[in-house]
Scaffold this active site. Structure first.
Site, PDB file in Angstrom:
ATOM      1  CB  THR A  20       6.079  11.065  -3.786  1.00 54.01           C
ATOM      2  OG1 THR A  20       6.044  10.545  -2.453  1.00 54.01           O
ATOM      3  CG2 THR A  20       6.624  10.006  -4.712  1.00 54.01           C
ATOM      4  CD  GLU A  53       1.628   5.179  -3.781  1.00 49.73           C
ATOM      5  OE1 GLU A  53       1.112   6.202  -3.268  1.00 49.73           O
ATOM      6  OE2 GLU A  53       2.486   4.498  -3.207  1.00 49.73           O
TER       7      GLU A  53
END
Ligand code: HSE
Length: 306
Positions: free
Chosen positions: A181, A128
């Site tokens: 993000t 991630e």
């Protein structure tokens, strides 16, 4: 068993007032992966379908989390990974988390589960972090455990499972634009006023209580974001219009799914969710921006073997 096919679900992180700590898992939307034990040592990504993602293990989210797990073991064989990607990268519904969770979950199953789900999530954090440039687990935890999860701390990793009321549904609109993000994080302030912090932790505490007690009115009263939404909503075309029609159609509340551009609306009951989905869809059809809609129950299982 030398080969396994798994389903790794999409997720919604933040849930309005729980930035970086709260998330929940979606049903029916997710990636599939095939993990295969092979004689050759190491981790290889051998097939990718759906989106254009890197094959080099160290540059692929699923590869990086798999490597983190592989390097913690001393194996005389390796793994090949095939990725059938359905969750668009940059959609806000945990695309990178699904990849990161899927590879380690599948490998763990083939190895007869040497690691528990929290340990697997620790490996997945490494994948991630490749995508978001930051170690956070609010999409990973619900993808791994299912339901609602609260990441009490990342280091050491401490995940709490929060009950999901049975009649809770979610509507997702995914406008076809991409928000990275890392960029959506970069626009956030480094400090916030105390008054906003008080509002946020009051809402967050009451949301957790509402989920434990299946109190839908309190869920509705708690789904507000005083900290992140004011900044990020500017990145999402027609955000306030979507939120307004969702609430008018009976949603308990709406917010940005993860870092966007997807917008989630939580609803009590499937009929209300269908109505909310229709209202949002009718409204967004006028904007000229392509979009997808999903209506889903909260998925209490998370990643699974199929
Ligand atoms: N909590 C993260 C964020 C989720 O909003 O930046 C997206 O990966």
């Amino acid at each position: 068993m030398n080969e396994i096919r798994i389903f790794s679900p999409a997720t919604v992180a933040n849930v309005s007032c729980g930035f970086d700590v709260m998330g929940f898992c979606l049903d029916g939307v997710g990636d599939e992966m095939v993990i295969r034990k092979v004689d050759k040592k190491g981790i290889r990504i051998t097939h990718i379908e759906g989106f254009d993602l890197p094959y080099k293990t160290e540059l692929n989210v699923a590869g990086v989390s798999a490597l983190a797990m592989y390097n913690a073991l001393d194996l005389d064989f390796g793994f090949d990974i095939e990725i059938f990607k359905n969750i668009k990268p940059g959609s806000g519904i945990g695309s990178s988390a699904a990849s990161a969770v899927g590879s380690v979950f599948g490998m763990n199953e083939l190895l007869n589960r040497p690691f528990n789900k929290t340990q697997l999530t620790e490996f997945a954090i490494k994948g991630e972090a490749l995508a978001s440039k930051c170690e956070h687990a609010d999409n990973l935890a619900p993808a791994m455990f299912g339901g609602f999860t609260l990441v009490k701390s990342v280091s050491p990793l401490h995940i709490l499972e929060i009950p999901s009321p049975n009649d809770l549904y979610v509507v997702i609109i995914h406008p076809q634009i991409e928000i990275k993000t890392s960029e959506a994080r970069a626009i956030l302030p480094k400090a916030i006023p105390l008054s906003d912090a008080i509002t946020q932790w009051s809402n967050f505490g009451s949301l957790v209580h509402a989920l434990h007690t299946s109190n839908y009115q309190l869920i509705k009263d708690s789904l507000h974001d005083a900290v992140v939404e004011p900044h990020r909503s500017q990145l999402i075309p027609h955000y306030s219009k979507v939120k307004k029609v969702a609430l008018q159609a009976g949603a308990l509340g709406s917010g940005i799914a993860g870092s966007g551009p997807s917008i989630f609306s939580l609803c009590e009951g499937f009929e209300t969710a269908k109505q909310v989905s229709k209202s949002i869809s009718d409204t967004y059809a006028d904007t000229g921006i392509d979009f997808d809609m999903h209506v889903s129950k909260i998925n209490k299982q998370g990643v699974k073997v199929i």
